[in-house]
Design a protein around this motif. Structure first.
Motif, PDB file in Angstrom:
ATOM      1  N   GLU A  71       0.820  -1.207   0.000  1.00  0.00           N
ATOM      2  CA  GLU A  71       0.000   0.000   0.000  1.00  0.00           C
ATOM      3  C   GLU A  71       0.857   1.262   0.000  1.00  0.00           C
ATOM      4  OE1 GLU A  71      -4.114  -0.846   2.178  1.00  0.00           O
ATOM      5  OE2 GLU A  71      -2.407  -1.010   3.533  1.00  0.00           O
ATOM      6  N   ARG A  72       0.248   2.306  -0.447  1.00  0.00           N
ATOM      7  CA  ARG A  72       0.837   3.643  -0.395  1.00  0.00           C
ATOM      8  C   ARG A  72      -0.204   4.585   0.209  1.00  0.00           C
ATOM      9  NH1 ARG A  72       6.154   4.382  -1.835  1.00  0.00           N
ATOM     10  NH2 ARG A  72       5.843   5.962  -3.458  1.00  0.00           N
ATOM     11  N   ALA A  73       0.256   5.681   0.725  1.00  0.00           N
ATOM     12  CA  ALA A  73      -0.647   6.673   1.309  1.00  0.00           C
ATOM     13  C   ALA A  73      -0.743   7.880   0.387  1.00  0.00           C
ATOM     14  CB  ALA A  73      -0.140   7.093   2.687  1.00  0.00           C
ATOM     15  N   LEU A  74      -1.971   8.233   0.053  1.00  0.00           N
ATOM     16  CA  LEU A  74      -2.202   9.443  -0.739  1.00  0.00           C
ATOM     17  C   LEU A  74      -2.540  10.577   0.212  1.00  0.00           C
ATOM     18  CD1 LEU A  74      -4.468   8.190  -3.690  1.00  0.00           C
ATOM     19  CD2 LEU A  74      -1.972   8.267  -3.564  1.00  0.00           C
ATOM     20  N   GLN A  75      -1.743  11.619   0.163  1.00  0.00           N
ATOM     21  CA  GLN A  75      -2.043  12.809   0.965  1.00  0.00           C
ATOM     22  C   GLN A  75      -2.926  13.716   0.120  1.00  0.00           C
ATOM     23  OE1 GLN A  75       2.238  13.636   1.671  1.00  0.00           O
ATOM     24  NE2 GLN A  75       1.549  13.960   3.784  1.00  0.00           N
ATOM     25  N   LEU A  76      -4.051  14.070   0.670  1.00  0.00           N
ATOM     26  CA  LEU A  76      -5.038  14.808  -0.114  1.00  0.00           C
ATOM     27  C   LEU A  76      -4.844  16.305   0.034  1.00  0.00           C
ATOM     28  CD1 LEU A  76      -8.212  12.689   0.685  1.00  0.00           C
ATOM     29  CD2 LEU A  76      -6.278  12.179  -0.795  1.00  0.00           C
ATOM     30  N   ARG A  77      -5.074  16.971  -1.065  1.00  0.00           N
ATOM     31  CA  ARG A  77      -5.026  18.434  -1.067  1.00  0.00           C
ATOM     32  C   ARG A  77      -6.462  18.934  -1.119  1.00  0.00           C
ATOM     33  NH1 ARG A  77      -1.773  19.600  -5.479  1.00  0.00           N
ATOM     34  NH2 ARG A  77      -0.025  20.349  -4.249  1.00  0.00           N
ATOM     35  N   HIS A  78      -6.822  19.726  -0.151  1.00  0.00           N
ATOM     36  CA  HIS A  78      -8.187  20.252  -0.116  1.00  0.00           C
ATOM     37  C   HIS A  78      -8.196  21.689  -0.585  1.00  0.00           C
ATOM     38  CE1 HIS A  78     -10.064  16.751   1.609  1.00  0.00           C
ATOM     39  NE2 HIS A  78      -9.014  16.625   2.392  1.00  0.00           N
ATOM     40  N   ALA A  79      -9.325  22.062  -1.102  1.00  0.00           N
ATOM     41  CA  ALA A  79      -9.410  23.343  -1.796  1.00  0.00           C
ATOM     42  C   ALA A  79      -9.320  24.539  -0.852  1.00  0.00           C
ATOM     43  CB  ALA A  79     -10.714  23.400  -2.586  1.00  0.00           C
ATOM     44  N   SER A  80      -9.909  24.413   0.311  1.00  0.00           N
ATOM     45  CA  SER A  80      -9.956  25.590   1.174  1.00  0.00           C
ATOM     46  C   SER A  80      -9.509  25.234   2.587  1.00  0.00           C
ATOM     47  CB  SER A  80     -11.391  26.152   1.209  1.00  0.00           C
ATOM     48  OG  SER A  80     -12.245  25.198   1.779  1.00  0.00           O
ATOM     49  N   ALA A  81      -8.971  26.211   3.253  1.00  0.00           N
ATOM     50  CA  ALA A  81      -8.480  25.983   4.603  1.00  0.00           C
ATOM     51  C   ALA A  81      -9.592  25.587   5.579  1.00  0.00           C
ATOM     52  CB  ALA A  81      -7.755  27.215   5.115  1.00  0.00           C
ATOM     53  N   PRO A  82     -10.780  26.262   5.554  1.00  0.00           N
ATOM     54  CA  PRO A  82     -11.833  25.865   6.491  1.00  0.00           C
ATOM     55  C   PRO A  82     -12.207  24.399   6.346  1.00  0.00           C
ATOM     56  CG  PRO A  82     -12.361  27.961   5.479  1.00  0.00           C
ATOM     57  CD  PRO A  82     -11.150  27.432   4.773  1.00  0.00           C
ATOM     58  N   GLU A  83     -12.162  23.895   5.094  1.00  0.00           N
ATOM     59  CA  GLU A  83     -12.524  22.502   4.882  1.00  0.00           C
ATOM     60  C   GLU A  83     -11.528  21.573   5.572  1.00  0.00           C
ATOM     61  OE1 GLU A  83     -12.617  21.370   0.814  1.00  0.00           O
ATOM     62  OE2 GLU A  83     -14.076  19.783   1.147  1.00  0.00           O
ATOM     63  N   THR A  84     -10.266  21.958   5.508  1.00  0.00           N
ATOM     64  CA  THR A  84      -9.254  21.089   6.119  1.00  0.00           C
ATOM     65  C   THR A  84      -9.331  21.132   7.633  1.00  0.00           C
ATOM     66  OG1 THR A  84      -7.649  22.880   6.071  1.00  0.00           O
ATOM     67  CG2 THR A  84      -7.664  21.386   4.202  1.00  0.00           C
ATOM     68  N   ASP A  85      -9.972  22.152   8.169  1.00  0.00           N
ATOM     69  CA  ASP A  85     -10.102  22.233   9.615  1.00  0.00           C
ATOM     70  C   ASP A  85     -11.207  21.338  10.152  1.00  0.00           C
ATOM     71  OD1 ASP A  85      -8.055  23.978   9.771  1.00  0.00           O
ATOM     72  OD2 ASP A  85      -9.318  25.766   9.727  1.00  0.00           O
ATOM     73  N   ARG A  86     -12.100  20.916   9.263  1.00  0.00           N
ATOM     74  CA  ARG A  86     -13.193  20.057   9.732  1.00  0.00           C
ATOM     75  C   ARG A  86     -12.621  18.730  10.202  1.00  0.00           C
ATOM     76  NH1 ARG A  86     -17.181  19.613   4.903  1.00  0.00           N
ATOM     77  NH2 ARG A  86     -17.691  17.750   6.117  1.00  0.00           N
ATOM     78  N   PRO A  87     -13.131  18.240  11.344  1.00  0.00           N
ATOM     79  CA  PRO A  87     -12.576  16.993  11.875  1.00  0.00           C
ATOM     80  C   PRO A  87     -12.878  15.773  11.020  1.00  0.00           C
ATOM     81  CG  PRO A  87     -14.448  17.720  13.177  1.00  0.00           C
ATOM     82  CD  PRO A  87     -14.129  18.841  12.241  1.00  0.00           C
ATOM     83  N   ASP A  88     -13.956  15.859  10.193  1.00  0.00           N
ATOM     84  CA  ASP A  88     -14.304  14.684   9.406  1.00  0.00           C
ATOM     85  C   ASP A  88     -13.675  14.719   8.015  1.00  0.00           C
ATOM     86  OD1 ASP A  88     -15.746  16.816   8.530  1.00  0.00           O
ATOM     87  OD2 ASP A  88     -17.584  15.690   8.153  1.00  0.00           O
ATOM     88  N   THR A  89     -12.801  15.658   7.785  1.00  0.00           N
ATOM     89  CA  THR A  89     -12.177  15.748   6.472  1.00  0.00           C
ATOM     90  C   THR A  89     -11.044  14.736   6.363  1.00  0.00           C
ATOM     91  OG1 THR A  89     -12.701  18.081   6.314  1.00  0.00           O
ATOM     92  CG2 THR A  89     -10.953  17.264   4.882  1.00  0.00           C
TER      93      THR A  89
END
Lengths: 169, 198
Positions: A71-89
């Protein structure tokens, strides 16, 4: 330890008004299925040694990968900072090798047939792609990782994978 | 010659005939016109019967003979294993490549409450279009493509069970077998329409 940084395509020199004829996709496997995601949604590809990073397969209703699967791990890039702050992201998911970066022509992308669009329970499944290196008939499933359902009990993968991002390519 | 012996051609061609000349003895010209008109009507009725025929594709799922109107079918394809797409309900088997285009494949038997034969026995995919939906329909075997007089179609029997009955517009006999005529419009409307209000 290997780490691949996926360059953000928005930073390329292609003028914004130029018609898009090709798109970079990160391709990987989950069991017997092949998948692709828009490379712009991936920040990096690393080793997967952190057990807190959720596997992608069960998040989209597929069986857990076998213990033998690499396996490999994909690190996701999210569009906006508020979205990345959500705990379920989701910030990181595990997928199976081989993981590759491929440039495919736009006409190799296909939207889902209307019947599937209306009946699918997974909004993250957006279409299909015919990869240029595909041997024989078959498609890769095009995923939108921003729409992956968050795991109910497992970690959302907020922790970084064991391998820290390496130097920018 | 008495003037009442002249009979004008009803077609208005200015011709006249003598009674007892070309007319059939004992049959007045207006009666003959009526007879000819009746015959002409009969000829038109024959033509009407011809135009009332519909082209059907007859196929089998399990042990049940079914048919769809050919006007709703674009193509009959040999069965090829559909590519699985995550998130689809079981009634959607996946997608196939139709000469560079993508089509979903519906397990028609599952929708109708009929068990499909094992795929190794061969099969076909009918590419259908109705209700703004285009999709493949998996069937076990295609039997025939033929024209049927519309009057040969009988109403669905009361014994026809659900959910098959919901999609049936009639039944008819073909080669000694009872064939159930399905309406693709209703099938696709039930699938897509059920999600419209969701």
């Amino acid at each position: 330890m290997t780490e691949t940084h996926v360059p953000h395509p928005d930073s390329t020199s292609v003028p914004a008004t130029a018609p898009l004829t090709e798109i970079d996709m990160v391709a990987f496997r989950l069991g017997a299925q092949r998948f692709v995601v828009d490379a712009r949604q991936i920040r990096g590809i690393g080793e997967s040694t952190d057990p807190r990073v959720p596997a992608l397969a069960p998040l989209i209703g597929l069986p857990m990968p076998s213990a033998r699967a690499r396996e490999r791990a994909l690190q996701l890039r999210h569009a906006s900072a508020p979205e990345t702050d959500r705990p379920d992201t989701l910030h990181c998911v595990r997928v199976e090798e081989p993981v590759s970066l491929q440039t495919i022509p736009i006409d190799a992308l296909f939207p889902l047939p209307r019947l599937i669009t209306r009946l699918s329970t997974l909004p993250c499944v957006r279409g299909l792609a015919r990869l240029p290196d595909s041997t024989g008939p078959g498609f890769s499933v095009l995923l939108d990782l921003r729409r992956i359902p968050a795991p109910e009990t497992a970690s959302t993968g907020h922790a970084e994978p064991a391998a820290r991002p390496g130097p920018t390519a | 010659m008495a003037s009442d012996d002249l009979h004008h051609d009803p077609r208005g061609l200015g011709q006249a005939t003598l009674r007892g000349g070309t007319d059939t003895p004992g049959v007045r010209a207006d009666e003959l016109d009526a007879l000819l008109a009746q015959r002409g009507q009969a000829a038109r009725q024959i033509i009407d019967v011809e135009t009332a025929r519909i082209k059907l594709v007859i196929f089998v799922i399990g042990e049940t003979s079914l048919a769809l109107r050919a006007r709703n079918l674009l193509e009959i394809l040999p069965f090829s294993t559909p590519h699985f797409v995550p998130g689809c309900p079981p009634v959607i088997e996946g997608v196939i490549d139709v000469r560079g285009d993508i089509a979903s494949v519906l397990r028609l038997g599952d929708l109708l409450g009929l068990a499909h034969a094992p795929p190794e026995r061969g099969g076909a995919i009918l590419l259908g279009e109705a209700h703004a939906v285009r999709s493949g329909l998996r069937v076990d075997r295609v039997i025939d493509v033929f024209d049927l007089a519309e009057e040969a179609i009988q109403p669905p029997p009361d014994s026809l069970r659900q959910p098959l009955r919901d999609f049936t517009s009639g039944v008819f006999e073909h080669q000694g077998e009872v064939v159930i005529l399905l309406e693709l419009e209703q099938i696709f409307r039930a699938l897509v329409g059920s999600m419209d209000g969701a």
